[in-house]
Motif scaffolding. Structure first.
Motif, PDB file in Angstrom:
ATOM      1  N   ARG A  73     -30.478 -21.294  -5.543  1.00 59.88           N
ATOM      2  CA  ARG A  73     -30.270 -22.470  -4.251  1.00 59.88           C
ATOM      3  C   ARG A  73     -30.785 -22.308  -2.241  1.00 59.88           C
ATOM      4  NH1 ARG A  73     -26.851 -25.425  -5.345  1.00 59.88           N
ATOM      5  NH2 ARG A  73     -25.011 -26.479  -3.899  1.00 59.88           N
ATOM      6  N   PRO A  74     -30.801 -23.141  -2.627  1.00 64.41           N
ATOM      7  CA  PRO A  74     -31.467 -23.221  -0.923  1.00 64.41           C
ATOM      8  C   PRO A  74     -30.379 -23.234  -0.450  1.00 64.41           C
ATOM      9  CG  PRO A  74     -31.632 -25.510  -1.617  1.00 64.41           C
ATOM     10  CD  PRO A  74     -32.116 -25.480  -3.299  1.00 64.41           C
ATOM     11  N   ALA A  75     -29.882 -22.570   1.128  1.00 61.32           N
ATOM     12  CA  ALA A  75     -28.947 -22.965   1.981  1.00 61.32           C
ATOM     13  C   ALA A  75     -28.352 -24.944   2.578  1.00 61.32           C
ATOM     14  CB  ALA A  75     -29.108 -22.176   3.686  1.00 61.32           C
ATOM     15  N   LEU A  76     -28.056 -25.209   1.476  1.00 59.85           N
ATOM     16  CA  LEU A  76     -27.468 -26.612   1.888  1.00 59.85           C
ATOM     17  C   LEU A  76     -26.775 -27.062   3.221  1.00 59.85           C
ATOM     18  CD1 LEU A  76     -27.212 -27.503  -2.205  1.00 59.85           C
ATOM     19  CD2 LEU A  76     -29.259 -27.596  -0.681  1.00 59.85           C
ATOM     20  N   GLU A  77     -26.894 -28.136   3.303  1.00 64.59           N
ATOM     21  CA  GLU A  77     -25.838 -28.421   4.335  1.00 64.59           C
ATOM     22  C   GLU A  77     -24.599 -28.606   3.783  1.00 64.59           C
ATOM     23  OE1 GLU A  77     -27.593 -32.137   6.487  1.00 64.59           O
ATOM     24  OE2 GLU A  77     -29.566 -30.432   7.760  1.00 64.59           O
ATOM     25  N   ALA A  78     -23.190 -29.092   4.274  1.00 60.49           N
ATOM     26  CA  ALA A  78     -21.842 -29.092   3.421  1.00 60.49           C
ATOM     27  C   ALA A  78     -22.308 -30.597   2.662  1.00 60.49           C
ATOM     28  CB  ALA A  78     -20.816 -29.482   4.834  1.00 60.49           C
ATOM     29  N   ASP A  79     -22.785 -31.599   3.310  1.00 55.48           N
ATOM     30  CA  ASP A  79     -23.171 -32.851   2.403  1.00 55.48           C
ATOM     31  C   ASP A  79     -24.111 -33.014   1.825  1.00 55.48           C
ATOM     32  OD1 ASP A  79     -24.637 -33.733   4.774  1.00 55.48           O
ATOM     33  OD2 ASP A  79     -23.247 -35.341   5.443  1.00 55.48           O
ATOM     34  N   ASN A 105     -30.361 -34.937  -2.035  1.00 54.32           N
ATOM     35  CA  ASN A 105     -30.223 -36.090  -1.241  1.00 54.32           C
ATOM     36  C   ASN A 105     -30.904 -36.122   0.328  1.00 54.32           C
ATOM     37  OD1 ASN A 105     -27.622 -34.453  -0.520  1.00 54.32           O
ATOM     38  ND2 ASN A 105     -27.130 -35.919   0.377  1.00 54.32           N
ATOM     39  N   ARG A 106     -30.970 -34.772   1.113  1.00 56.50           N
ATOM     40  CA  ARG A 106     -31.945 -34.680   2.349  1.00 56.50           C
ATOM     41  C   ARG A 106     -32.900 -34.989   1.952  1.00 56.50           C
ATOM     42  NH1 ARG A 106     -28.011 -34.872   6.299  1.00 56.50           N
ATOM     43  NH2 ARG A 106     -26.027 -35.150   5.929  1.00 56.50           N
ATOM     44  N   GLY A 124     -38.325 -21.899   1.878  1.00 55.90           N
ATOM     45  CA  GLY A 124     -36.723 -22.033   1.709  1.00 55.90           C
ATOM     46  C   GLY A 124     -37.135 -23.530   2.661  1.00 55.90           C
ATOM     47  N   ARG A 125     -38.362 -23.827   3.490  1.00 58.26           N
ATOM     48  CA  ARG A 125     -38.185 -25.086   3.931  1.00 58.26           C
ATOM     49  C   ARG A 125     -37.668 -26.852   3.792  1.00 58.26           C
ATOM     50  NH1 ARG A 125     -43.789 -26.749   5.673  1.00 58.26           N
ATOM     51  NH2 ARG A 125     -44.800 -25.595   3.437  1.00 58.26           N
ATOM     52  N   ARG A 126     -36.472 -27.162   3.867  1.00 55.64           N
ATOM     53  CA  ARG A 126     -37.116 -28.019   3.367  1.00 55.64           C
ATOM     54  C   ARG A 126     -37.807 -29.036   4.236  1.00 55.64           C
ATOM     55  NH1 ARG A 126     -30.864 -30.628   4.375  1.00 55.64           N
ATOM     56  NH2 ARG A 126     -32.317 -31.340   6.838  1.00 55.64           N
ATOM     57  N   LEU A 127     -38.450 -30.890   3.793  1.00 52.83           N
ATOM     58  CA  LEU A 127     -38.904 -31.361   4.390  1.00 52.83           C
ATOM     59  C   LEU A 127     -38.200 -32.547   4.064  1.00 52.83           C
ATOM     60  CD1 LEU A 127     -42.802 -31.445   2.662  1.00 52.83           C
ATOM     61  CD2 LEU A 127     -41.699 -30.740   5.020  1.00 52.83           C
ATOM     62  N   GLY A 128     -37.606 -33.577   5.071  1.00 50.97           N
ATOM     63  CA  GLY A 128     -36.666 -34.337   4.567  1.00 50.97           C
ATOM     64  C   GLY A 128     -37.619 -35.665   4.049  1.00 50.97           C
ATOM     65  N   TRP A 129     -37.155 -36.662   3.075  1.00 57.39           N
ATOM     66  CA  TRP A 129     -37.920 -37.334   2.719  1.00 57.39           C
ATOM     67  C   TRP A 129     -38.667 -37.927   3.673  1.00 57.39           C
ATOM     68  CZ3 TRP A 129     -38.598 -35.900  -2.040  1.00 57.39           C
ATOM     69  CH2 TRP A 129     -37.062 -34.981  -2.515  1.00 57.39           C
ATOM     70  N   HIS A 130     -37.894 -38.037   4.616  1.00 54.77           N
ATOM     71  CA  HIS A 130     -39.090 -39.315   5.904  1.00 54.77           C
ATOM     72  C   HIS A 130     -40.402 -38.471   6.206  1.00 54.77           C
ATOM     73  CE1 HIS A 130     -36.187 -36.260   7.887  1.00 54.77           C
ATOM     74  NE2 HIS A 130     -37.278 -37.052   9.113  1.00 54.77           N
TER      75      HIS A 130
END
Length: 176
Positions: free
Chosen positions: A15-21, A42-43, A50-56
């Motif tokens: 599980r990655p370090a998700l933001e609060a929402d 959703n983000r 461990g990197r997150r690519l935003g959908w944009h």
């Protein structure tokens, strides 16, 4: 026959370090070792490193039935009110049990695009203007992608690009 089948739960170690929402929408093991995962939220899409690519931030996503190939966007220039993007190197992931992951990736990348149009640029070439939604941010983020062989740094090309982006912003602005 079950009407409602629950997807397997994401193991806590993956599980990655998700933001609060931020919430997990789908996930799948990567490779055969099954000790890494791609996680769609959703983000954006969390990669095994461990990197997150935003959908944009994803230009293209292709699913072959076994491999998910992601083409991230890379910023080439920042201009007044928009960015010039180019394709970063493609990243491929072997996904043997994809579940809902490919569908979520396709849906989320597509949904992030609120506006897109292509404009020819003289003497040859063209530019695609794109307004994208960013989860958690009001309004659209504007970017352009030039066709191959377009003189992207030529002053007339920059002027026309500024004009078409400005027109797109006006066309998509909420009524006042």
């Amino acid at each position: 026959m079950k009407l409602f089948r629950r997807s397997p739960k994401l193991p806590p170690a993956m599980r990655p370090a998700l933001e609060a929402d931020e919430r997990v929408l789908a996930w799948a093991h990567v490779g055969e070792a099954q000790d890494q995962a791609l996680v769609a939220t959703n983000r954006g899409l969390w990669l095994p490193d461990g990197r997150r690519l935003g959908w944009h931030e994803i230009h293209k996503a292709a699913w072959s039935g076994r491999e998910l190939r992601i083409t991230p966007a890379e910023v080439a220039h920042e201009r007044n009110g928009y960015t010039v993007l180019v394709d970063a190197p493609v990243i491929g992931f072997l996904v043997l049990e994809p579940g809902e992951l490919p569908d979520q990736v396709r849906t989320r990348v597509t949904r992030s695009v609120a506006y897109t149009t292509h404009h020819p640029l003289p003497p040859h070439g063209g530019v695609r203007v794109v307004g994208r939604r960013i989860s958690g941010v009001d309004g659209l983020s504007w970017s352009v992608r030039y066709d191959a062989k377009t003189a992207v740094d030529a002053e007339p090309v920059i002027e026309v690009t500024d004009q078409v982006v400005a027109a797109a912003r006006v066309a998509t602005a909420p009524p006042s």
